[in-house]
Design a protein around this motif. Structure first.
Motif, PDB file in Angstrom:
ATOM      1  N   GLY A  11      13.841   3.641   5.887  1.00 15.55           N
ATOM      2  CA  GLY A  11      13.357   4.181   7.091  1.00 15.55           C
ATOM      3  C   GLY A  11      12.125   5.062   7.053  1.00 15.55           C
ATOM      4  O   GLY A  11      11.356   4.981   8.247  1.00 15.55           O
ATOM      5  N   GLU A  12      11.785   5.445   5.985  1.00 19.98           N
ATOM      6  CA  GLU A  12      10.486   6.138   5.803  1.00 19.98           C
ATOM      7  C   GLU A  12       9.193   4.757   5.991  1.00 19.98           C
ATOM      8  O   GLU A  12       8.425   4.969   6.746  1.00 19.98           O
ATOM      9  CB  GLU A  12      10.123   6.645   4.224  1.00 19.98           C
ATOM     10  N   CYS A  32       0.560  -1.180  -0.122  1.00 21.75           N
ATOM     11  CA  CYS A  32       0.012  -0.018   0.060  1.00 21.75           C
ATOM     12  C   CYS A  32       0.972   1.314   0.107  1.00 21.75           C
ATOM     13  O   CYS A  32       0.631   2.047  -0.666  1.00 21.75           O
ATOM     14  CB  CYS A  32      -0.975   0.109   1.223  1.00 21.75           C
ATOM     15  N   HIS A  33       2.001   1.321   0.816  1.00 20.30           N
ATOM     16  CA  HIS A  33       2.555   2.307   0.891  1.00 20.30           C
ATOM     17  C   HIS A  33       3.628   2.725  -0.483  1.00 20.30           C
ATOM     18  O   HIS A  33       3.772   3.601  -0.848  1.00 20.30           O
ATOM     19  CB  HIS A  33       3.744   2.330   2.232  1.00 20.30           C
ATOM     20  N   GLU A  45      16.372   2.738  -1.668  1.00 21.13           N
ATOM     21  CA  GLU A  45      15.154   3.022  -1.999  1.00 21.13           C
ATOM     22  C   GLU A  45      14.240   1.947  -2.494  1.00 21.13           C
ATOM     23  O   GLU A  45      14.970   1.045  -3.135  1.00 21.13           O
ATOM     24  CB  GLU A  45      15.095   4.053  -3.033  1.00 21.13           C
ATOM     25  N   TYR A  46      13.090   1.735  -2.135  1.00 23.24           N
ATOM     26  CA  TYR A  46      12.124   0.551  -2.776  1.00 23.24           C
ATOM     27  C   TYR A  46      11.110   1.093  -3.407  1.00 23.24           C
ATOM     28  O   TYR A  46      10.411   2.167  -3.074  1.00 23.24           O
ATOM     29  CB  TYR A  46      11.442   0.031  -1.544  1.00 23.24           C
ATOM     30  N   MET A 100      11.632  -7.825  10.441  1.00 20.24           N
ATOM     31  CA  MET A 100      10.582  -8.554   9.689  1.00 20.24           C
ATOM     32  C   MET A 100      10.422  -7.394   8.297  1.00 20.24           C
ATOM     33  O   MET A 100      10.140  -8.177   7.299  1.00 20.24           O
ATOM     34  CB  MET A 100       9.331  -8.344  10.473  1.00 20.24           C
ATOM     35  N   LEU A 101      10.668  -6.240   8.508  1.00 14.66           N
ATOM     36  CA  LEU A 101      10.586  -5.463   7.462  1.00 14.66           C
ATOM     37  C   LEU A 101      11.413  -5.604   6.518  1.00 14.66           C
ATOM     38  O   LEU A 101      11.263  -5.813   4.998  1.00 14.66           O
ATOM     39  CB  LEU A 101      10.678  -3.769   7.780  1.00 14.66           C
ATOM     40  N   THR A 102      12.658  -6.023   6.658  1.00 14.75           N
ATOM     41  CA  THR A 102      13.670  -6.524   5.797  1.00 14.75           C
ATOM     42  C   THR A 102      13.128  -7.489   5.125  1.00 14.75           C
ATOM     43  O   THR A 102      13.646  -7.760   4.207  1.00 14.75           O
ATOM     44  CB  THR A 102      15.066  -6.742   6.594  1.00 14.75           C
ATOM     45  N   GLN A 103      13.040  -8.670   5.868  1.00 13.34           N
ATOM     46  CA  GLN A 103      12.562 -10.111   5.576  1.00 13.34           C
ATOM     47  C   GLN A 103      11.453  -9.911   4.453  1.00 13.34           C
ATOM     48  O   GLN A 103      11.644 -10.358   3.402  1.00 13.34           O
ATOM     49  CB  GLN A 103      12.218 -10.638   6.842  1.00 13.34           C
TER      50      GLN A 103
END
Lengths: 111, 111
Positions: free
Chosen positions: B38-39, B28-29, B78-79, B51-54
């Motif tokens: 970081g955002e 969604c983001h 950046e993603y 978990m975010l990294t994973q």
DNA sequence: CCGCATCCCACATGATACTG
DNA sequence: CAGTATCATGTGGGATGCGG
């Protein structure tokens, strides 16, 4: 609007109601029509009775499916989509279509 | 066709790729545009770094998102959605719409 | 036949500390 | 800033047995 707070919440709600390991599969079967408990169990050999019961209860609480008990011996319980539950069909269709695309993409990648 | 074996599998595949506790929220983001690590972390206070990294790695493996590393100090990563990943937008929209309906139904039930 | 209760464990996830 | 590494945890889910 995509990306705002409300959007995230509704997506999460949807997945909470019809997501997970078993619910989508159960719902796929019930889109075919009414099924007895034993039929569902036979069609999903990998699920345990406990999980099947549990997932069915949750779907029932969310008014997605109907549970009809025939008071007789031997017992007979039938599950079916509620009128409201029929709305998941479209959703499952969209998810399936996306999955199909993704599957094709995966096979392309290997070539 | 609804209810057959292939249908179930593709639905499950979809949920495997974009389902779960965190992926839908991350996506969604990212539908809003490129985000730094970081955002994302700040926008999802409940998720752990691990978990975010994973989850980001898994989405990257499935070619849903791109990971762009700027070699500099301090680091910057950046993603963003890949071109292919853009296709999840429509899916998220449909899921959100269904969730919205369901939410309305829940509030009706309480009245 | 349908389902509940109990026990049990693996694995997904969390907390925390450390690093290039 | 954007991760890894390590250890801890809790809960989703499996196995089994009982009951109406």
């Amino acid at each position: 609007m995509l990306g705002d707070q409300h959007f995230k919440e509704t997506v999460e709600l949807t997945l909470k109601v019809i997501g997970g390991k078993w619910k989508p599969v159960i719902l796929c079967h019930l889109t075919e029509g009414t099924h007895r408990f034993g039929e569902l169990k036979r069609e999903m050999p990998a699920i345990t009775q406990k999980m099947l019961t549990q997932q069915l209860r949750e779907l029932e609480e969310d008014a997605i499916i109907d549970r009809k008990v025939y008071v007789q011996v031997p017992p007979k319980v039938e599950y079916s989509l509620t009128e409201y539950g029929l709305s998941v069909k479209a959703l499952l269709n969209v998810m399936s279509q996306w999955g199909e695309q993704h599957q094709e993409r995966l096979s392309e990648q290997r070539m």
